[in-house]
Write a protein that holds these residues in place. Structure first.
Motif, PDB file in Angstrom:
ATOM      1  N   MET A 159       3.592  -6.371   1.332  1.00 50.56           N
ATOM      2  CA  MET A 159       4.408  -5.157   1.220  1.00 50.56           C
ATOM      3  C   MET A 159       5.889  -5.511   1.335  1.00 50.56           C
ATOM      4  N   PRO A 160       6.763  -4.649   0.838  1.00 52.13           N
ATOM      5  CA  PRO A 160       8.195  -4.845   1.049  1.00 52.13           C
ATOM      6  C   PRO A 160       8.535  -4.720   2.536  1.00 52.13           C
ATOM      7  N   ALA A 161       9.572  -5.417   2.953  1.00 53.63           N
ATOM      8  CA  ALA A 161       9.930  -5.453   4.374  1.00 53.63           C
ATOM      9  C   ALA A 161      10.261  -4.069   4.922  1.00 53.63           C
ATOM     10  N   ASP A 162      10.831  -3.184   4.083  1.00 54.07           N
ATOM     11  CA  ASP A 162      11.235  -1.881   4.619  1.00 54.07           C
ATOM     12  C   ASP A 162      10.041  -0.999   4.979  1.00 54.07           C
ATOM     13  N   PHE A 163       8.825  -1.346   4.534  1.00 54.78           N
ATOM     14  CA  PHE A 163       7.648  -0.585   4.949  1.00 54.78           C
ATOM     15  C   PHE A 163       7.468  -0.642   6.461  1.00 54.78           C
ATOM     16  N   LEU A 164       7.816  -1.779   7.062  1.00 56.98           N
ATOM     17  CA  LEU A 164       7.635  -1.942   8.497  1.00 56.98           C
ATOM     18  C   LEU A 164       8.562  -1.032   9.289  1.00 56.98           C
ATOM     19  N   GLU A 165       9.612  -0.527   8.640  1.00 61.95           N
ATOM     20  CA  GLU A 165      10.556   0.347   9.319  1.00 61.95           C
ATOM     21  C   GLU A 165      10.251   1.820   9.037  1.00 61.95           C
ATOM     22  N   ARG A 166       9.154   2.085   8.364  1.00 66.23           N
ATOM     23  CA  ARG A 166       8.754   3.464   8.111  1.00 66.23           C
ATOM     24  C   ARG A 166       7.714   3.841   9.168  1.00 66.23           C
ATOM     25  N   ASP A 167       6.555   4.376   8.753  1.00 66.01           N
ATOM     26  CA  ASP A 167       5.562   4.812   9.733  1.00 66.01           C
ATOM     27  C   ASP A 167       4.369   3.862   9.731  1.00 66.01           C
ATOM     28  N   PHE A 168       4.658   2.555   9.669  1.00 60.87           N
ATOM     29  CA  PHE A 168       3.590   1.567   9.553  1.00 60.87           C
ATOM     30  C   PHE A 168       2.709   1.533  10.800  1.00 60.87           C
ATOM     31  N   ALA A 169       3.291   1.758  11.983  1.00 61.83           N
ATOM     32  CA  ALA A 169       2.509   1.702  13.224  1.00 61.83           C
ATOM     33  C   ALA A 169       1.387   2.739  13.211  1.00 61.83           C
ATOM     34  N   SER A 170       1.689   3.963  12.765  1.00 61.57           N
ATOM     35  CA  SER A 170       0.646   4.984  12.735  1.00 61.57           C
ATOM     36  C   SER A 170      -0.378   4.695  11.643  1.00 61.57           C
ATOM     37  N   ALA A 171       0.061   4.052  10.543  1.00 62.67           N
ATOM     38  CA  ALA A 171      -0.882   3.668   9.492  1.00 62.67           C
ATOM     39  C   ALA A 171      -1.888   2.654  10.025  1.00 62.67           C
ATOM     40  N   VAL A 172      -1.412   1.670  10.770  1.00 64.58           N
ATOM     41  CA  VAL A 172      -2.303   0.670  11.363  1.00 64.58           C
ATOM     42  C   VAL A 172      -3.264   1.332  12.345  1.00 64.58           C
ATOM     43  N   GLY A 173      -2.755   2.288  13.129  1.00 68.79           N
ATOM     44  CA  GLY A 173      -3.607   2.998  14.078  1.00 68.79           C
ATOM     45  C   GLY A 173      -4.732   3.741  13.384  1.00 68.79           C
ATOM     46  N   GLU A 174      -4.424   4.395  12.262  1.00 66.66           N
ATOM     47  CA  GLU A 174      -5.467   5.124  11.534  1.00 66.66           C
ATOM     48  C   GLU A 174      -6.471   4.175  10.899  1.00 66.66           C
ATOM     49  N   ILE A 175      -5.994   3.045  10.380  1.00 70.53           N
ATOM     50  CA  ILE A 175      -6.906   2.048   9.794  1.00 70.53           C
ATOM     51  C   ILE A 175      -7.873   1.534  10.858  1.00 70.53           C
ATOM     52  N   ARG A 176      -7.365   1.237  12.039  1.00 71.10           N
ATOM     53  CA  ARG A 176      -8.228   0.740  13.112  1.00 71.10           C
ATOM     54  C   ARG A 176      -9.215   1.799  13.573  1.00 71.10           C
ATOM     55  N   SER A 177      -8.804   3.062  13.522  1.00 72.79           N
ATOM     56  CA  SER A 177      -9.703   4.139  13.925  1.00 72.79           C
ATOM     57  C   SER A 177     -10.830   4.329  12.919  1.00 72.79           C
ATOM     58  N   ARG A 178     -10.506   4.274  11.632  1.00 75.71           N
ATOM     59  CA  ARG A 178     -11.507   4.504  10.594  1.00 75.71           C
ATOM     60  C   ARG A 178     -12.330   3.268  10.278  1.00 75.71           C
ATOM     61  N   PHE A 179     -11.715   2.090  10.427  1.00 77.96           N
ATOM     62  CA  PHE A 179     -12.404   0.839  10.101  1.00 77.96           C
ATOM     63  C   PHE A 179     -12.224  -0.139  11.260  1.00 77.96           C
ATOM     64  N   PRO A 180     -12.987   0.034  12.338  1.00 83.23           N
ATOM     65  CA  PRO A 180     -12.776  -0.758  13.563  1.00 83.23           C
ATOM     66  C   PRO A 180     -12.864  -2.262  13.346  1.00 83.23           C
ATOM     67  N   ARG A 181     -13.648  -2.713  12.363  1.00 81.77           N
ATOM     68  CA  ARG A 181     -13.807  -4.149  12.139  1.00 81.77           C
ATOM     69  C   ARG A 181     -12.711  -4.737  11.255  1.00 81.77           C
ATOM     70  N   ALA A 182     -11.917  -3.887  10.661  1.00 81.64           N
ATOM     71  CA  ALA A 182     -10.904  -4.376   9.718  1.00 81.64           C
ATOM     72  C   ALA A 182      -9.814  -5.165  10.436  1.00 81.64           C
ATOM     73  N   GLN A 183      -9.463  -6.301   9.858  1.00 82.72           N
ATOM     74  CA  GLN A 183      -8.352  -7.112  10.346  1.00 82.72           C
ATOM     75  C   GLN A 183      -7.330  -7.256   9.232  1.00 82.72           C
ATOM     76  N   LEU A 184      -6.078  -7.034   9.559  1.00 76.16           N
ATOM     77  CA  LEU A 184      -5.010  -7.129   8.570  1.00 76.16           C
ATOM     78  C   LEU A 184      -4.198  -8.401   8.777  1.00 76.16           C
ATOM     79  N   SER A 185      -3.924  -9.086   7.690  1.00 77.38           N
ATOM     80  CA  SER A 185      -2.987 -10.204   7.688  1.00 77.38           C
ATOM     81  C   SER A 185      -1.841  -9.794   6.778  1.00 77.38           C
TER      82      SER A 185
END
Length: 287
Positions: free
Chosen positions: A100-126
């Motif tokens: 992703m572009p670097a500016d994505f990390l300065e948007r609402d990326f933290a809540s996106a990661v939280g929702e991914i972990r909630s819906r897909f507990p086994r998912a790991q992101l690199s």
């Protein structure tokens, strides 16, 4: 032939029982009342019993057989949802390689990661941030599983998910005459913002010089605020960083919007990748 109950029809039955109304059930499900009525009529014909108690056009509740079917319907719909969720999970614990572009990390990326972990507990992101041209190449070559990247508007197969209106930001101390080379603050070659700036200047016949080639968003913002030159950026990003839009007196060209696309590598788990991409797009790309 075996009799098969349709899940959409069972959802309609549950909505009618919960709301005691055909019209409100139709509104919840986004369908017409006549379509819902036809579904229930066919369902009653299939099971051989009336399913709803009605009086003067009003739904009073389920019949005895209706209540029995409602209980089964809830179990069937819940089982269907569990099955779909299970199939959309990654086949292994291997990390999902996301670009992703670097500016994505300065948007609402933290809540996106939280929702991914909630819906897909086994998912790991690199996660890797990079220039858009490299991200597009890497997902095409399979070095990334999915990637968000920016580009000039196109008719490419990977459809755009958003458009970002662009503007010039910055104020240089010295007068910028029409025959002066425009001092640019930009990311490295391969950045869609830089590409759009150069395209606009070229069409206008203006020369330019790279006053600062930044390796990070914070460095680019600092260079613009220091007055080193002008930067072409999405309007919302520039405003969010409290940058001053360039004056019309600077004689800079109008900029086209930049397109944001989502690419998914061939062979990747498509439904799962689209689910992950949809969450990030909603929280970051479309924020």
């Amino acid at each position: 032939m075996p009799t098969t109950l349709d899940l959409d029809t069972l959802r309609a039955l549950l909505a009618i029982v919960e709301l005691n109304s055909f019209s409100r059930a139709a509104e919840r499900l986004g369908r017409s009342q006549s379509a819902i009525s036809l579904q229930i009529a066919r369902l009653e014909s299939m099971v051989g019993h009336p399913l709803l108690e009605r009086a003067r056009g009003r739904v009073l509740g389920p019949t005895v057989k209706g209540a029995e079917l409602v209980a089964h319907a809830r179990e069937m719909i819940a089982l269907n949802e569990r099955a779909v969720t299970a199939m959309r999970r990654p086949a292994s614990d291997a990390p999902i390689r996301l670009g992703m572009p670097a500016d994505f990390l300065e948007r609402d990326f933290a809540s996106a990661v939280g929702e991914i972990r909630s819906r897909f507990p086994r998912a790991q992101l690199s996660v890797r941030t990079d220039l858009s041209a490299r991200l597009a190449e890497d997902v095409d070559q399979g070095r990334l599983d999915l990637a968000f990247y920016k580009r000039a508007p196109s008719n490419a197969a990977d459809a755009a998910i958003a458009f970002e209106p662009m503007a010039w930001f910055g104020k240089v101390p010295a007068p910028n005459r029409s025959d002066d080379a425009v001092p640019l603050v930009a990311f490295a070659d391969g950045c869609a913002y830089r590409g759009e700036a150069l395209r606009g200047l070229r069409l206008m016949g203006r020369d330019c010089s790279i006053a600062c080639e930044a390796r990070s968003l914070s460095a680019l913002v600092g260079a613009v605020k220091a007055g080193l030159g002008y930067a072409a950026l999405p309007v919302e990003l520039g405003v969010r960083k409290s940058l001053q839009q360039a004056s019309d007196l600077a004689g800079l060209p109008r900029l086209n919007a930049v397109e944001l696309a989502l690419g998914i590598a061939e062979g990747c788990n498509l439904p799962f990748a689209r689910a992950i991409g949809g969450i990030i797009a909603e929280r970051c790309a479309l924020a």
